[in-house]
Motif scaffolding. Structure first.
Motif, PDB file in Angstrom:
ATOM      1  N   PRO A 135       0.659  -1.155   0.123  1.00  0.00           N
ATOM      2  CA  PRO A 135      -0.011  -0.093  -0.155  1.00  0.00           C
ATOM      3  C   PRO A 135       0.926   1.322   0.061  1.00  0.00           C
ATOM      4  CG  PRO A 135      -0.044  -1.116   2.117  1.00  0.00           C
ATOM      5  CD  PRO A 135       0.760  -2.081   1.357  1.00  0.00           C
ATOM      6  N   ARG A 178       4.891   7.070  11.897  1.00  0.00           N
ATOM      7  CA  ARG A 178       3.895   7.728  11.507  1.00  0.00           C
ATOM      8  C   ARG A 178       3.152   6.743  10.273  1.00  0.00           C
ATOM      9  NH1 ARG A 178       5.067  13.312  10.167  1.00  0.00           N
ATOM     10  NH2 ARG A 178       5.863  12.571   8.143  1.00  0.00           N
ATOM     11  N   MET A 179       4.334   6.367   9.540  1.00  0.00           N
ATOM     12  CA  MET A 179       4.057   5.459   8.531  1.00  0.00           C
ATOM     13  C   MET A 179       3.187   4.174   8.844  1.00  0.00           C
ATOM     14  SD  MET A 179       7.072   5.722   5.853  1.00  0.00           S
ATOM     15  CE  MET A 179       7.755   7.192   5.585  1.00  0.00           C
ATOM     16  N   TRP A 216      -0.269   4.701  10.214  1.00  0.00           N
ATOM     17  CA  TRP A 216      -1.072   4.778   9.291  1.00  0.00           C
ATOM     18  C   TRP A 216      -1.476   3.439   8.689  1.00  0.00           C
ATOM     19  CZ3 TRP A 216      -0.858   3.022   4.203  1.00  0.00           C
ATOM     20  CH2 TRP A 216      -1.808   3.315   3.392  1.00  0.00           C
ATOM     21  N   GLY A 258      -1.688   1.009  10.346  1.00  0.00           N
ATOM     22  CA  GLY A 258      -2.212   0.269  11.269  1.00  0.00           C
ATOM     23  C   GLY A 258      -3.863   0.627  11.106  1.00  0.00           C
ATOM     24  N   ARG A 259      -4.125   1.629  10.071  1.00  0.00           N
ATOM     25  CA  ARG A 259      -5.497   1.859  10.181  1.00  0.00           C
ATOM     26  C   ARG A 259      -6.168   1.121   8.909  1.00  0.00           C
ATOM     27  NH1 ARG A 259      -4.994   7.766   8.118  1.00  0.00           N
ATOM     28  NH2 ARG A 259      -6.876   7.236   7.157  1.00  0.00           N
ATOM     29  N   THR A 260      -5.329   0.571   8.239  1.00  0.00           N
ATOM     30  CA  THR A 260      -5.796  -0.218   6.941  1.00  0.00           C
ATOM     31  C   THR A 260      -6.334  -1.709   7.296  1.00  0.00           C
ATOM     32  OG1 THR A 260      -3.695  -1.190   6.525  1.00  0.00           O
ATOM     33  CG2 THR A 260      -4.282   0.937   5.428  1.00  0.00           C
ATOM     34  N   ASP A 261      -6.917  -2.105   6.512  1.00  0.00           N
ATOM     35  CA  ASP A 261      -7.540  -3.451   6.497  1.00  0.00           C
ATOM     36  C   ASP A 261      -6.005  -4.327   6.325  1.00  0.00           C
ATOM     37  OD1 ASP A 261      -8.621  -5.788   4.110  1.00  0.00           O
ATOM     38  OD2 ASP A 261      -8.811  -6.002   6.193  1.00  0.00           O
ATOM     39  N   ASN A 262      -6.333  -5.716   6.689  1.00  0.00           N
ATOM     40  CA  ASN A 262      -5.394  -6.675   6.584  1.00  0.00           C
ATOM     41  C   ASN A 262      -3.940  -6.616   7.316  1.00  0.00           C
ATOM     42  OD1 ASN A 262      -7.155  -7.724   4.847  1.00  0.00           O
ATOM     43  ND2 ASN A 262      -6.122  -7.011   3.009  1.00  0.00           N
ATOM     44  N   ASN A 263      -4.316  -5.876   8.633  1.00  0.00           N
ATOM     45  CA  ASN A 263      -3.103  -5.673   9.480  1.00  0.00           C
ATOM     46  C   ASN A 263      -2.839  -6.489  10.354  1.00  0.00           C
ATOM     47  OD1 ASN A 263      -1.103  -4.328  10.667  1.00  0.00           O
ATOM     48  ND2 ASN A 263      -2.553  -2.692  11.703  1.00  0.00           N
ATOM     49  N   PRO A 264      -1.730  -7.426  10.184  1.00  0.00           N
ATOM     50  CA  PRO A 264      -1.465  -8.274  11.445  1.00  0.00           C
ATOM     51  C   PRO A 264      -1.260  -7.767  12.803  1.00  0.00           C
ATOM     52  CG  PRO A 264       0.088  -8.683   9.455  1.00  0.00           C
ATOM     53  CD  PRO A 264      -0.615  -7.356   9.320  1.00  0.00           C
ATOM     54  N   ALA A 270      -2.833  -5.547  14.008  1.00  0.00           N
ATOM     55  CA  ALA A 270      -4.066  -5.071  14.987  1.00  0.00           C
ATOM     56  C   ALA A 270      -4.880  -6.413  15.528  1.00  0.00           C
ATOM     57  CB  ALA A 270      -5.106  -4.816  13.924  1.00  0.00           C
ATOM     58  N   GLU A 318      -4.233 -13.553   3.732  1.00  0.00           N
ATOM     59  CA  GLU A 318      -4.955 -12.937   4.809  1.00  0.00           C
ATOM     60  C   GLU A 318      -5.978 -13.675   5.640  1.00  0.00           C
ATOM     61  OE1 GLU A 318      -3.836 -10.690   6.393  1.00  0.00           O
ATOM     62  OE2 GLU A 318      -5.441  -9.848   7.685  1.00  0.00           O
ATOM     63  N   ARG A 328      -4.892 -16.552   7.521  1.00  0.00           N
ATOM     64  CA  ARG A 328      -4.290 -16.140   8.802  1.00  0.00           C
ATOM     65  C   ARG A 328      -5.188 -15.914   9.844  1.00  0.00           C
ATOM     66  NH1 ARG A 328      -2.751 -11.867  11.544  1.00  0.00           N
ATOM     67  NH2 ARG A 328      -3.814 -10.742   9.912  1.00  0.00           N
ATOM     68  N   ARG A 381     -11.247  -6.569   8.690  1.00  0.00           N
ATOM     69  CA  ARG A 381     -11.954  -5.258   8.403  1.00  0.00           C
ATOM     70  C   ARG A 381     -12.709  -5.517   6.821  1.00  0.00           C
ATOM     71  NH1 ARG A 381      -7.732  -1.060  11.406  1.00  0.00           N
ATOM     72  NH2 ARG A 381      -7.236  -2.714  12.869  1.00  0.00           N
ATOM     73  N   GLY A 400       0.873   0.169  -5.984  1.00  0.00           N
ATOM     74  CA  GLY A 400       0.433  -0.301  -4.746  1.00  0.00           C
ATOM     75  C   GLY A 400      -0.180   1.131  -3.935  1.00  0.00           C
ATOM     76  N   ALA A 401       0.342   2.304  -4.488  1.00  0.00           N
ATOM     77  CA  ALA A 401      -0.389   3.416  -3.633  1.00  0.00           C
ATOM     78  C   ALA A 401      -1.687   3.469  -4.049  1.00  0.00           C
ATOM     79  CB  ALA A 401       0.287   4.872  -4.081  1.00  0.00           C
ATOM     80  N   ARG A 432      -3.681   1.291  -3.810  1.00  0.00           N
ATOM     81  CA  ARG A 432      -4.472   0.273  -2.427  1.00  0.00           C
ATOM     82  C   ARG A 432      -4.451   1.086  -1.507  1.00  0.00           C
ATOM     83  NH1 ARG A 432      -2.287  -5.354   0.400  1.00  0.00           N
ATOM     84  NH2 ARG A 432      -4.252  -5.254   1.656  1.00  0.00           N
ATOM     85  N   GLY A 433      -3.278   1.660  -1.037  1.00  0.00           N
ATOM     86  CA  GLY A 433      -2.974   2.470   0.048  1.00  0.00           C
ATOM     87  C   GLY A 433      -4.130   3.480   0.252  1.00  0.00           C
ATOM     88  N   GLU A 441      -7.970   1.516   0.433  1.00  0.00           N
ATOM     89  CA  GLU A 441      -8.346   0.791   1.433  1.00  0.00           C
ATOM     90  C   GLU A 441      -8.093   1.670   2.928  1.00  0.00           C
ATOM     91  OE1 GLU A 441      -7.528  -3.754   2.294  1.00  0.00           O
ATOM     92  OE2 GLU A 441      -5.491  -2.752   2.412  1.00  0.00           O
ATOM     93  N   LEU A 452       0.548  10.080   4.198  1.00  0.00           N
ATOM     94  CA  LEU A 452       1.852  10.146   4.999  1.00  0.00           C
ATOM     95  C   LEU A 452       2.098  11.571   5.333  1.00  0.00           C
ATOM     96  CD1 LEU A 452       4.369   8.017   3.071  1.00  0.00           C
ATOM     97  CD2 LEU A 452       2.777   7.394   4.864  1.00  0.00           C
TER      98      LEU A 452
END
Lengths: 159, 413
Positions: free
Chosen positions: A97, A144-145, A148, A150-156, A158, B296, B299, B313, B376-377, B379-380, B383, B411
């Motif tokens: 991302p 900070r990155m 950020w 951590g706000r997204t989906d699919n975040n181990p 969390a 995902e 897991r 989520r 990929g950005a 997606r960032g 999402e 960022l």
């Protein structure tokens, strides 16, 4: 403690020494389009922002690879592409991302920052203004990155 | 705790590895249905193209990976699941008892129901065994008629062109990869493939296939017959759920799961291409059959099976395709959302295209052709539901600034 690349846009002049150093380190060319670090220009504000992979804990690229061609280097914390195994499917390039894994048409493989396999990364060594430094891995920008992330989906992180 | 996983694709393998860490005292059994070392279907086109050997398809390169982790790999196909007895019966009669069961069986290819579909020259290309078969039967010059140009059809096409066969592709709908790319970008892909020697016929669906003197005839409506040595049926896939009949596991477009990947039956979880989950952008339920989602969900399911707290989520569809060197990608709601707006830059002569779909000041979807840098950005931004503020107008003026928008908005660089 593992180190990470710290990128400070306020010190960046846009000289692109980092891009040349990266392209030379990995491809023995000064063709900056091959660089794994990139300086983005913000014309409206006259700012330059150097940016590359932060070796995030989530390692989306590594988990997205269908054939385990991206692995963790336990010494540096870098997520490294194993070119012999990479089939060039490009799923990691859209799964990251942060947009920091990119396809290289010339090789048919992907590339990303590998922290130059230990020692000081070439970009940091080449930066004349200290905009890119290789420091202990707890600077606020990285946090900070990761916040950020951590706000997204699919975040181990969390779970 | 006895953990049984049906299916050894990316979801199943990831779940097995995660369980090994999350429940070290439990047993982990991974049922593999094709008699292979767990491999990545995604890499099959690269095998066809001769770019990798069979070992290059392995999900984990080391053959002893599973034994080293204490994962028991059982080769066999599941005939039935009995939730009352908490057991799985294999086709050879073996019975495996479970405390927690994960269904990660992915998809199976759909077949057309037309006369001749069972002829010996008719194939599909879904498994490694199919790919080996195709490599044997398709020397250069072989006349191949391929039915279907969805994502799988397109990646197999890439392999077939590398094999230098004489290829004709039939497309039932008006366009290729219609579930991934919008009409403008899909037209570019078609034009690119045709310019590289692939014959493509849209809105074409054969009525039957015949065989005479060892050669096939593909009969089209109107009487035309296409001669062929091989007919490759790649008309899509459907979730592999047949063995769940009578279990009470609720199935919609796939096995319905909640955010923990639990199904409607206690103790049974599902993950990956077989599962129907919630799209993070649209809020609607769908099957998101992509590698990152499989990993995902595998897991998350495994953590739930081990009694840990883990929840999705929602899932984001995104995909990337290489058609004979032309790269295309899609993200999120690439068709756009009601009340949203979009910006498009198109350069058909240079095969470059980018369309961004917005809802308010957030990006919700995108289609891209002919570009691979920093994708990929997208997606960032999607999402992360990143607010673009003034950057929305900048992107509307120049959509190529997506990485700059990402740096500035996500960022705060």
């Amino acid at each position: 403690m593992q180190k990470s690349l710290k990128m400070d846009p306020n010190k960046c002049t846009g000289c692109l020494q980092c891009e040349m150093a990266c392209a030379y380190e990995h491809h023995h060319t000064f063709t900056i389009s091959r660089s794994r670090i990139k300086v983005f220009g913000f014309e409206d504000e006259g700012r330059k922002v150097p940016y590359t992979c932060t070796q995030c804990d989530e390692a989306w690229c590594l988990h997205a690879c269908p054939v385990e061609a991206i692995v963790l280097d336990p010494a540096t914390g870098a997520k490294k592409v194993l070119e012999d195994l990479c089939v060039g499917c490009k799923v990691c390039t859209i799964a990251c991302p942060f947009g920091t894994v990119n396809y290289v048409a010339a090789t048919g493989k992907v590339q990303k920052c590998d922290l130059c396999d230990g020692g000081e990364p070439a970009c940091a060594g080449a930066c004349p203004t200290g905009a890119i430094t290789y420091v202990d891995a707890d600077w606020t920008g990285l946090d900070r990155m990761r916040r950020w992330a951590g706000r997204t989906d699919n975040n181990p992180a969390a779970v | 705790m006895r953990h049984v996983i049906i299916g050894a694709g990316p979801a199943g393998v990831t779940a097995a590895e995660t369980l090994r860490g999350a429940d070290p005292a439990g047993s982990v059994t991974l049922i593999e249905g094709e008699g292979e070392i767990p491999y990545a279907r995604m890499a099959i086109p690269y095998l066809l193209a001769g770019k990798i050997q069979e070992t290059g398809l392995r999900i984990r390169p080391r053959e002893d990976h599973y034994a080293r982790l204490g994962i028991d790999v059982v080769h066999g196909r599941v005939r039935a699941v009995d939730p009352a007895a908490s057991s799985v019966t294999l086709e050879d009669g073996r019975i495996l008892a479970y405390d927690r069961l994960l269904v990660a069986t992915g998809s199976r290819p759909s077949l057309q129901r037309i006369p001749g579909i069972d002829l010996p020259g008719v194939h599909t290309c879904w498994t490694l065994a199919d790919a080996r078969d195709l490599l044997r039967k398709a020397p250069p010059g072989t006349r191949v008629v391929q039915m279907g140009a969805g994502f799988v059809g397109c990646i197999i096409m890439q392999g077939l062109v590398s094999l230098r066969v004489d290829l004709t592709i039939l497309v039932r709908s008006g366009r290729m990869v219609s579930r991934m790319m919008n009409p403008a970008s899909s037209a570019m892909i078609r034009s690119w493939c045709e310019s590289r020697g692939v014959k493509i016929r849209v809105e074409t669906l054969p009525e039957s296939i015949s065989q005479e003197d060892g050669h096939l005839g593909v009969h089209l409506p109107g009487g035309e017959v296409l001669p062929a040595d091989l007919y490759l049926c790649l008309v899509g896939v459907k979730p592999a759920v047949g063995f769940l009949e009578g279990t009470g596991v609720e199935v919609g477009s796939g096995i319905r799961v909640d955010a923990r990947m639990a199904t409607s039956v206690p103790g049974i979880f599902a993950a990956g291409d077989v599962a129907e989950s919630v799209d993070v952008v649209t809020g609607e339920r769908s099957v998101n059959a992509i590698q990152p989602n499989a990993v995902e969900q595998g897991r998350i399911a495994a953590l739930g099976m081990a009694g840990r707290q883990a929840a999705s989520r929602g899932t984001l569809p995104f995909n990337v395709l290489d058609t004979l060197g032309l790269k295309s990608s899609s993200f999120g709601a690439w068709q756009g959302l009601p009340g949203g707006d979009s910006v498009e830059v198109s350069d058909p002569e240079r095969y470059r295209y980018l369309k961004l779909e917005f809802l308010g000041d957030r990006l919700v979807g995108a289609n891209a052709v002919g570009r691979t840098d920093h994708l990929g950005a997208l997606r960032g931004l999607i999402e992360g539901k990143v607010r673009l503020g003034p950057w929305k107008e900048r992107l509307r003026r120049n959509p190529a600034l997506l990485m700059e928008a990402y740096l500035a908005c996500a960022l705060k660089a």
